[in-house]
Design an enzyme around this catalytic site. Structure first.
Site, PDB file in Angstrom:
ATOM      1  N   GLY A 163      33.018 -16.215  47.019  1.00 14.81           N
ATOM      2  CA  GLY A 163      33.495 -15.661  45.751  1.00 14.81           C
ATOM      3  C   GLY A 163      33.846 -16.697  44.693  1.00 14.81           C
ATOM      4  O   GLY A 163      34.638 -16.402  43.795  1.00 14.81           O
ATOM      5  N   SER A 164      33.227 -17.878  44.747  1.00 13.31           N
ATOM      6  CA  SER A 164      33.548 -18.872  43.710  1.00 13.31           C
ATOM      7  C   SER A 164      33.046 -18.394  42.352  1.00 13.31           C
ATOM      8  O   SER A 164      33.707 -18.616  41.335  1.00 13.31           O
ATOM      9  CB  SER A 164      32.984 -20.250  44.067  1.00 13.31           C
ATOM     10  OG  SER A 164      31.572 -20.234  44.070  1.00 13.31           O
ATOM     11  N   ASN A 165      31.906 -17.724  42.311  1.00  8.04           N
ATOM     12  CA  ASN A 165      31.427 -17.167  41.032  1.00  8.04           C
ATOM     13  C   ASN A 165      32.323 -16.015  40.573  1.00  8.04           C
ATOM     14  O   ASN A 165      32.665 -15.929  39.398  1.00  8.04           O
ATOM     15  CB  ASN A 165      29.975 -16.685  41.164  1.00  8.04           C
ATOM     16  CG  ASN A 165      28.996 -17.832  41.092  1.00  8.04           C
ATOM     17  OD1 ASN A 165      28.745 -18.377  40.028  1.00  8.04           O
ATOM     18  ND2 ASN A 165      28.459 -18.225  42.240  1.00  8.04           N
ATOM     19  N   LEU A 187      21.702  -4.278  49.606  1.00 12.28           N
ATOM     20  CA  LEU A 187      20.966  -3.581  48.554  1.00 12.28           C
ATOM     21  C   LEU A 187      21.916  -2.553  47.920  1.00 12.28           C
ATOM     22  O   LEU A 187      22.595  -1.814  48.635  1.00 12.28           O
ATOM     23  CB  LEU A 187      19.759  -2.884  49.192  1.00 12.28           C
ATOM     24  CG  LEU A 187      18.503  -2.673  48.369  1.00 12.28           C
ATOM     25  CD1 LEU A 187      18.031  -3.945  47.678  1.00 12.28           C
ATOM     26  CD2 LEU A 187      17.381  -2.126  49.248  1.00 12.28           C
ATOM     27  N   ASP A 198      15.801  -9.003  43.995  1.00 12.84           N
ATOM     28  CA  ASP A 198      15.425 -10.100  43.091  1.00 12.84           C
ATOM     29  C   ASP A 198      14.225  -9.769  42.203  1.00 12.84           C
ATOM     30  O   ASP A 198      13.389 -10.628  41.929  1.00 12.84           O
ATOM     31  CB  ASP A 198      15.087 -11.365  43.914  1.00 12.84           C
ATOM     32  CG  ASP A 198      16.267 -11.824  44.744  1.00 12.84           C
ATOM     33  OD1 ASP A 198      17.411 -11.563  44.339  1.00 12.84           O
ATOM     34  OD2 ASP A 198      16.044 -12.453  45.793  1.00 12.84           O
ATOM     35  N   HIS A 214      20.818 -15.443  41.157  1.00 10.40           N
ATOM     36  CA  HIS A 214      20.030 -15.939  42.280  1.00 10.40           C
ATOM     37  C   HIS A 214      19.940 -17.457  42.169  1.00 10.40           C
ATOM     38  O   HIS A 214      19.665 -17.979  41.092  1.00 10.40           O
ATOM     39  CB  HIS A 214      18.631 -15.312  42.261  1.00 10.40           C
ATOM     40  CG  HIS A 214      17.830 -15.690  43.459  1.00 10.40           C
ATOM     41  ND1 HIS A 214      18.024 -15.095  44.693  1.00 10.40           N
ATOM     42  CD2 HIS A 214      16.875 -16.621  43.637  1.00 10.40           C
ATOM     43  CE1 HIS A 214      17.198 -15.648  45.568  1.00 10.40           C
ATOM     44  NE2 HIS A 214      16.490 -16.579  44.954  1.00 10.40           N
ATOM     45  N   ASN A 221      22.564  -9.704  38.510  1.00  5.58           N
ATOM     46  CA  ASN A 221      22.683 -10.490  39.740  1.00  5.58           C
ATOM     47  C   ASN A 221      22.413 -11.947  39.403  1.00  5.58           C
ATOM     48  O   ASN A 221      21.724 -12.246  38.422  1.00  5.58           O
ATOM     49  CB  ASN A 221      21.635  -9.992  40.754  1.00  5.58           C
ATOM     50  CG  ASN A 221      21.678 -10.769  42.060  1.00  5.58           C
ATOM     51  OD1 ASN A 221      22.755 -11.030  42.625  1.00  5.58           O
ATOM     52  ND2 ASN A 221      20.520 -11.184  42.554  1.00  5.58           N
ATOM     53  N   LEU A 223      25.261  -9.292  49.294  1.00  2.00           N
ATOM     54  CA  LEU A 223      24.091  -9.398  50.162  1.00  2.00           C
ATOM     55  C   LEU A 223      23.438  -8.068  50.520  1.00  2.00           C
ATOM     56  O   LEU A 223      22.422  -8.041  51.194  1.00  2.00           O
ATOM     57  CB  LEU A 223      24.477 -10.153  51.443  1.00  2.00           C
ATOM     58  CG  LEU A 223      24.905 -11.609  51.188  1.00  2.00           C
ATOM     59  CD1 LEU A 223      25.309 -12.289  52.495  1.00  2.00           C
ATOM     60  CD2 LEU A 223      23.810 -12.405  50.493  1.00  2.00           C
ATOM     61  N   GLU A 232      25.940 -22.563  38.230  1.00  2.00           N
ATOM     62  CA  GLU A 232      26.308 -21.137  38.209  1.00  2.00           C
ATOM     63  C   GLU A 232      27.670 -20.930  37.562  1.00  2.00           C
ATOM     64  O   GLU A 232      27.851 -20.036  36.737  1.00  2.00           O
ATOM     65  CB  GLU A 232      26.322 -20.584  39.635  1.00  2.00           C
ATOM     66  CG  GLU A 232      24.948 -20.526  40.265  1.00  2.00           C
ATOM     67  CD  GLU A 232      24.955 -19.912  41.654  1.00  2.00           C
ATOM     68  OE1 GLU A 232      23.937 -19.337  42.034  1.00  2.00           O
ATOM     69  OE2 GLU A 232      25.982 -20.007  42.365  1.00  2.00           O
TER      70      GLU A 232
HETATM   71  C1  GRF Z   1      25.585 -18.021  44.771  1.00  2.00           C
HETATM   72  O1  GRF Z   1      24.930 -19.230  45.025  1.00  2.00           O
HETATM   73  C2  GRF Z   1      24.643 -17.018  44.187  1.00  2.00           C
HETATM   74  O2  GRF Z   1      23.572 -17.567  43.521  1.00  2.00           O
HETATM   75  C3  GRF Z   1      24.138 -16.257  45.382  1.00  2.00           C
HETATM   76  O3  GRF Z   1      25.208 -16.249  46.276  1.00  2.00           O
HETATM   77  C4  GRF Z   1      26.041 -17.371  46.063  1.00  2.00           C
HETATM   78  C5  GRF Z   1      27.446 -16.889  45.999  1.00  2.00           C
HETATM   79  O4  GRF Z   1      28.374 -17.952  46.023  1.00  2.00           O
HETATM   80  N1  GRF Z   1      23.630 -14.971  44.994  1.00  2.00           N
HETATM   81  P1  GRF Z   1      29.917 -17.631  45.798  1.00  2.00           P
HETATM   82  O5  GRF Z   1      30.328 -16.593  46.818  1.00  2.00           O
HETATM   83  O6  GRF Z   1      30.067 -17.129  44.389  1.00  2.00           O
HETATM   84  O7  GRF Z   1      30.651 -18.921  45.995  1.00  2.00           O
END
Ligand code: GRF
Length: 192
Positions: A12-14, A87, A145, A104, A102, A85, A174
């Site tokens: 969940g860093s994003n 669908l 995707d 990727h 999303n 992860l 990201e």
């Molecule tokens: C990211 O690299 C994103 O591109 C992919 O899953 C990863 C999630 O990383 N879809 P995080 O959980 O946000 O750290």
């Protein structure tokens, strides 16, 4: 004020960067963090940020009605998949068509599709001898995707890269680009 729901399965860093980005924004707010993984780090980040959370089971996804009901209950206008992860159920895609994005960790259409996630993507990029990789932010449809590309950002693949070092470079990209791309995208969005 656009209401954003984030779906995340992992660290969940994003998700964290997005919640932080919009925490004080007059434009949007994250109103829900949904996960299919009860031990996802993303849930901890959300709890610390005071963002409501929900965990959906396999049965919830099979039925399809629980995720949509939860999203509607929060009034979510826009969905962000940040390392999700599973669908997305068809009824959610139909309810939020053109309002789901999303991220990727490669330059789609290369290195995408079912089973292409996490380190597998970076392994494949390195094995193919690519000198460049990057990230793709795209709309979500019924297939993995496959939706329209909103933005791509590039970074080099260095000769001594391992999947781990490339993953770190991609993550940095990201964190910088995903929140700002979402912000641009929702500026053109009408409330549901
Ligand atoms: C990211 O690299 C994103 O591109 C992919 O899953 C990863 C999630 O990383 N879809 P995080 O959980 O946000 O750290």
């Amino acid at each position: 004020m656009i209401k954003i729901a984030i779906l995340a399965s992992g660290a969940g860093s994003n998700a964290l960067r997005i919640m932080e980005h919009f925490a004080e924004s007059p434009l949007a707010r994250v109103v829900l963090l949904g996960s299919d993984n009860p031990s996802a780090g993303a849930l901890d980040h959300a709890r610390r940020m005071g963002v409501p959370t929900v965990v959906w089971t396999r049965a919830d996804f099979a039925g399809g009605s629980a995720p949509l009901a939860d999203l509607r209950a929060t009034g979510a206008d826009y969905l962000v998949l940040a390392g999700f992860l599973r669908l997305v159920p068809l009824n959610v895609i139909e309810a939020y068509r053109d309002r789901i994005v999303n991220i990727h960790p490669a330059l789609l259409p290369a290195y995408g599709g079912k089973g292409m996630y996490g380190n597998r993507v970076h392994e494949a990029v390195i094995a193919a001898g690519e000198s460049e990789s990057g990230i793709t932010i795209h709309r979500v449809n019924e297939r993995y995707d496959d939706g329209a590309v909103i933005a791509q950002f590039r970074c080099p693949v260095l000769p001594d890269d391992t999947p781990a070092t490339l993953a770190t470079r991609i993550h940095t990209l990201e964190h910088r680009r995903f929140p700002e791309t979402i912000e641009k995208d929702i500026k053109n969005l009408k409330k549901i």
